[in-house]
Write a protein that holds these residues in place. Sequence first.
Motif, PDB file in Angstrom:
ATOM      1  N   THR B  41       0.831  -1.203   0.000  1.00  0.00           N
ATOM      2  CA  THR B  41       0.000   0.000   0.000  1.00  0.00           C
ATOM      3  C   THR B  41       0.866   1.254   0.000  1.00  0.00           C
ATOM      4  O   THR B  41       0.601   2.203  -0.741  1.00  0.00           O
ATOM      5  CB  THR B  41      -0.939  -0.010   1.225  1.00  0.00           C
ATOM      6  N   GLN B  85      -8.567   0.008  -0.936  1.00  0.00           N
ATOM      7  CA  GLN B  85      -8.788  -1.304  -0.322  1.00  0.00           C
ATOM      8  C   GLN B  85     -10.189  -1.426   0.269  1.00  0.00           C
ATOM      9  O   GLN B  85     -10.869  -2.408   0.071  1.00  0.00           O
ATOM     10  CB  GLN B  85      -7.731  -1.549   0.749  1.00  0.00           C
ATOM     11  N   ASP B 162      -5.902  -1.109  -4.886  1.00  0.00           N
ATOM     12  CA  ASP B 162      -5.264  -1.655  -3.688  1.00  0.00           C
ATOM     13  C   ASP B 162      -6.102  -2.822  -3.186  1.00  0.00           C
ATOM     14  O   ASP B 162      -7.199  -2.614  -2.686  1.00  0.00           O
ATOM     15  CB  ASP B 162      -5.148  -0.556  -2.625  1.00  0.00           C
ATOM     16  N   GLU B 163      -5.597  -4.009  -3.327  1.00  0.00           N
ATOM     17  CA  GLU B 163      -6.288  -5.233  -2.898  1.00  0.00           C
ATOM     18  C   GLU B 163      -7.755  -5.231  -3.319  1.00  0.00           C
ATOM     19  O   GLU B 163      -8.646  -5.238  -2.462  1.00  0.00           O
ATOM     20  CB  GLU B 163      -6.194  -5.388  -1.370  1.00  0.00           C
TER      21      GLU B 163
HETATM   22 MG   LIG Z   1      -2.224  -2.904   2.011  1.00  0.00          MG
END
Ligand SMILES: [Mg+2]
Lengths: 246, 254
Positions: B41, B85, B162-163
Amino acid sequence: MNYIEHVGKYFMMLGQVFKAPQKYRVFQDAVFREIEQLGIKSVGIISFISFFIGGVIALQTALNISDPLIPKMLIGFATKRSIILEFAPTFCSIILAGKVGSYITSSIGSMRVTEQIDALEIMGVNSLNYLVLPKIIAAVFFYPFLIILGMFLGIFGGWAAGILSNMFYEADYLEGIQFDFQSFLIFYALIKTVIFAFIIATVPSYHGYYVKGGSLEVGKASTQSVVWTIVIIVIANYFLTQMLLT
Amino acid sequence: MIEVNDIHKSFGETKVLKGISTSFEPGKTSLIIGQSGAGKTVFLKSLLGLHLPEEGSISYNGQINTEMSIEDKREFRKELGMVFQGSALFDSLNVEENVMFPLTMFTKQTRPEMLERVNTVLKRVDLENSNKKFPAELSGGMQKRVAIARAIIMNPKYLFCDEPNSGLDPSTSILIDNLIQEITDEYKIITVINTHDMNSVMEIGDKIVFLKNGLKAWEGSSKEIFKTDNQAVVDFVYSSNLFKKVREAYLNEK
Ligand SMILES: [Mg+2]
Ligand SMILES: Nc1ncnc2c1ncn2[C@@H]1O[C@H](COP(=O)(O)OP(=O)(O)O)[C@@H](O)[C@H]1O
């Protein structure tokens, strides 16, 4: 971080806040939303508190003026002065710091920890300008009206207390509140209000914007921000009184 | 083309990125993989300028991002989209308003024009008939779709995720992965995805960068990753029993 660094960071934040809004229309909508959130929604609590505090001030003054040589009209006069000078602007601002301050810190803080502020920045939005400037404008514009309302209701509360308790005559009270009217004092109270409004909008924003961690930290930051906002209001009040009235 | 040159990033005493260099090309999906806490991240946010690296540089088509002023950065950011995320949708706005937000902020389009664009994009992510719902009323997968829609509404040249699969069930994960892959092909954009999900590595990913302890431990294609002897990669990739068995079968065949 020490205090000096926080002060520096706070003024750096204001540097980003006071930029021209990126889209006027969006800004205008945000200002109206904040007037609703920070202003209209506080009318109830401010009215309620002002009315009762006004009543208590009148009763306390009446209880302490038992000497028959002192004219009874002084009860109304003293009540009016205390409300206009301190109780409406300062006391109500402290109430607002508690109510509005925690709301601002938790709403901006939760946007920070859920990356909504990052999302704004990534789009190219100046997040401080977008989030904080409408709050400042709303508070600085609306709180003077709120405080004037508080003054009226406080004085009205004093009158109601007299009637209900029979501790002084209505005519004396009415004479007292009209005695020695000085518009400068109202002006003084409104200057204080505007400065307190600025503090109430910006200090909690600072605490929310720079919070780190999760929802637990947002809760802690809200408490901290209310304490700091009140401390700063109290200190500012002292210096403003000294500057403007002496 | 994004070129990353030897970036370092610390928070106080903790060094999170210790000198990472790599590059990302248009029309390709690149994956940043690594364990939780590896610095994925922080790496992604450094690419975007949300974190300022202490050393090193990042350039987008030759323009050095790390040297831009904050105003130039804001202007440049209109060309990029990001899926966070936790989706990072604006709680106080409904789906339509969330997706429309960049348009209302940065274009002079009329409301019907904006609505048309919003509906096109929502259709692209297979999310119709939810325009008036608020983020709290959506499932995780739906929130991700809204976040993707919001990220691509301005036709970005760069897309960062992000993810995108975290918190999603395997089949929804695959749908989201495929959606991102298709969008990348369709618009010939540069897409960079952070993930620790090996399914994504199998499905998408033209290029893979493996991060470990703040360093780039390995880099290659999704085909190469299953053949490499790099111990760190092997430990990461074959940490699941299923993949262990696949690898054993593969080695036995040889
Ligand atoms: Mg992360
Ligand atoms: N804002 C921050 N302040 C301090 N430390 C951070 C911050 N962001 C991330 N870190 C630390 O950097 C390391 C890498 O985090 P991160 O990039 O989130 O990992 P992941 O690969 O799981 O995305 C972690 O040890 C984390 O604690």
